[in-house]
Design a protein around this motif. Sequence first.
Motif, short mmCIF file in Angstrom:
data_model
loop_
_atom_site.label_atom_id
_atom_site.label_comp_id
_atom_site.label_asym_id
_atom_site.label_seq_id
_atom_site.Cartn_x
_atom_site.Cartn_y
_atom_site.Cartn_z
N GLN A 65 0.83 -1.20 0.00
CA GLN A 65 0.00 0.00 0.00
C GLN A 65 0.87 1.25 0.00
OE1 GLN A 65 -3.59 0.01 -0.10
NE2 GLN A 65 -2.97 -2.02 -0.76
N GLU A 66 0.27 2.33 -0.44
CA GLU A 66 0.94 3.63 -0.42
C GLU A 66 0.61 4.33 0.89
OE1 GLU A 66 0.73 6.49 -3.90
OE2 GLU A 66 -0.52 7.57 -2.46
N VAL A 67 1.60 5.01 1.45
CA VAL A 67 1.34 5.84 2.63
C VAL A 67 1.92 7.23 2.41
CG1 VAL A 67 1.27 3.94 4.29
CG2 VAL A 67 3.44 5.08 3.81
N ILE A 68 1.28 8.20 3.03
CA ILE A 68 1.78 9.57 3.01
C ILE A 68 1.90 10.04 4.45
CG2 ILE A 68 1.34 11.96 2.32
CD1 ILE A 68 -0.22 10.88 -0.07
N LEU A 69 3.10 10.42 4.80
CA LEU A 69 3.36 10.94 6.14
C LEU A 69 3.47 12.45 6.03
CD1 LEU A 69 6.10 8.37 7.26
CD2 LEU A 69 3.61 8.12 7.21
N ARG A 70 2.84 13.13 6.97
CA ARG A 70 2.76 14.59 6.87
C ARG A 70 3.53 15.29 7.99
NH1 ARG A 70 -1.83 12.72 4.42
NH2 ARG A 70 -2.31 13.79 2.48
N CYS A 71 4.04 16.42 7.64
CA CYS A 71 4.85 17.21 8.57
C CYS A 71 4.53 18.68 8.34
CB CYS A 71 6.32 16.93 8.28
SG CYS A 71 7.50 18.05 9.08
N VAL A 72 4.48 19.43 9.43
CA VAL A 72 4.43 20.88 9.33
C VAL A 72 5.68 21.42 10.01
CG1 VAL A 72 3.18 23.00 9.89
CG2 VAL A 72 1.91 20.91 9.35
N PRO A 73 6.64 21.87 9.21
CA PRO A 73 7.88 22.39 9.80
C PRO A 73 7.64 23.71 10.54
CG PRO A 73 8.15 21.85 7.46
CD PRO A 73 6.68 21.85 7.76
N ILE A 74 8.63 24.15 11.27
CA ILE A 74 8.57 25.45 11.93
C ILE A 74 8.48 26.53 10.86
CG2 ILE A 74 9.87 27.04 13.40
CD1 ILE A 74 10.96 24.52 14.85
N SER A 75 7.65 27.52 11.09
CA SER A 75 7.19 28.39 10.00
C SER A 75 8.28 29.19 9.31
CB SER A 75 6.09 29.33 10.49
OG SER A 75 6.60 30.17 11.49
N ASN A 76 9.30 29.65 9.97
CA ASN A 76 10.31 30.45 9.29
C ASN A 76 11.53 29.62 8.87
OD1 ASN A 76 11.36 30.04 11.81
ND2 ASN A 76 12.08 32.13 12.11
N HIS A 77 11.38 28.30 8.92
CA HIS A 77 12.49 27.44 8.52
C HIS A 77 12.44 27.19 7.01
CE1 HIS A 77 13.53 25.58 12.69
NE2 HIS A 77 13.56 26.89 12.67
N LEU A 78 13.63 27.01 6.44
CA LEU A 78 13.74 26.88 4.99
C LEU A 78 14.24 25.51 4.55
CD1 LEU A 78 15.42 30.34 4.31
CD2 LEU A 78 12.99 29.77 4.12
N TYR A 79 14.81 24.76 5.48
CA TYR A 79 15.39 23.47 5.15
C TYR A 79 14.56 22.39 5.83
CZ TYR A 79 19.49 26.23 3.86
OH TYR A 79 20.34 27.15 3.28
N PHE A 80 14.29 21.32 5.09
CA PHE A 80 13.42 20.27 5.62
C PHE A 80 14.06 18.92 5.37
CE2 PHE A 80 10.71 23.74 5.97
CZ PHE A 80 10.51 24.34 4.74
N TYR A 81 13.80 18.01 6.29
CA TYR A 81 14.48 16.72 6.25
C TYR A 81 13.51 15.60 6.68
CZ TYR A 81 18.25 20.12 7.01
OH TYR A 81 19.08 21.21 6.93
N TRP A 82 13.78 14.44 6.17
CA TRP A 82 13.17 13.22 6.70
C TRP A 82 14.27 12.28 7.14
CZ3 TRP A 82 8.25 12.48 8.00
CH2 TRP A 82 7.26 13.28 7.41
N TYR A 83 14.03 11.67 8.31
CA TYR A 83 14.90 10.64 8.86
C TYR A 83 14.01 9.46 9.23
CZ TYR A 83 18.48 14.28 9.55
OH TYR A 83 19.40 15.28 9.37
N ARG A 84 14.63 8.31 9.40
CA ARG A 84 13.87 7.18 9.94
C ARG A 84 14.71 6.46 10.99
NH1 ARG A 84 13.96 2.18 5.53
NH2 ARG A 84 16.03 1.45 6.14
N GLN A 85 14.02 5.74 11.86
CA GLN A 85 14.71 4.97 12.89
C GLN A 85 13.98 3.65 13.05
OE1 GLN A 85 14.84 6.66 16.88
NE2 GLN A 85 16.86 5.76 17.21
#
Lengths: 114, 109
Positions: A17-37
């Motif tokens: 199945q397909e999944v979509i994980l959602r994130c709302v970064p801090i509003s004035n931030h310009l760089y975004f990342y995904w990590y997994r553990q």
Amino acid sequence: EPEVTQTPSHQVTQMGQEVILRCVPISNHLYFYWYRQILGQKVEFLVSFYNNEISEKSEIFDDQFSVERPDGSNFTLKIRSTKLEDSAMYFCASSRLGSEGGQFFGPGTRLTVL
Amino acid sequence: RKEVEQDPGPFNVPEGATVAFNCTYSNSASQSFFWYRQDCRKEPKLLMSVYSSGNEDGRFTAQLNRASQYISLLIRDSKLSDSATYLCVAISGNTPLVFGKGTRLSVIA
């Protein structure tokens, strides 16, 4: 204090199945990342995103993965066809100045693939 | 390739004790250094950046030794709430964070 938020907190899905994980970064931030553990292991980098494009990705981030910033606030990670080994905690992080300024992590989404 | 190496612990210390962790980094070009803490099944939280001259934040002191390529974290007057895994990060430029397994600390009443 502003913080990174993620939804859902826990996602259970069937293999393939397909999944979509959602994130709302801090509003004035310009760089975004995904990590997994994966449980019991270290935090691993997946992808970084800046100026509406991927700036770097790891070997884990293969064709099954994609990221998007569909609007001015959300940052999503899509896994097209989940595998059992995708079961892990997925953390979104954001930074104002890039890695040198420190990155701030969201609480994570626990993905369980059955 | 291990970017950083830490003693995995666990460090079991009584409340009120002082405890220190060291972390060695492999890339001599590293310019930015951080300590994160991670509670069980939670996200890494930025504890402090590490500056060349060393820096202190309350009970926490971070030091950098460029010649020997290590950073350290000293926790004074340990509290039960300090129990966590402590992760060091050393990066060069605007590169992704590379975490090791960290050092586990248990503060015991």
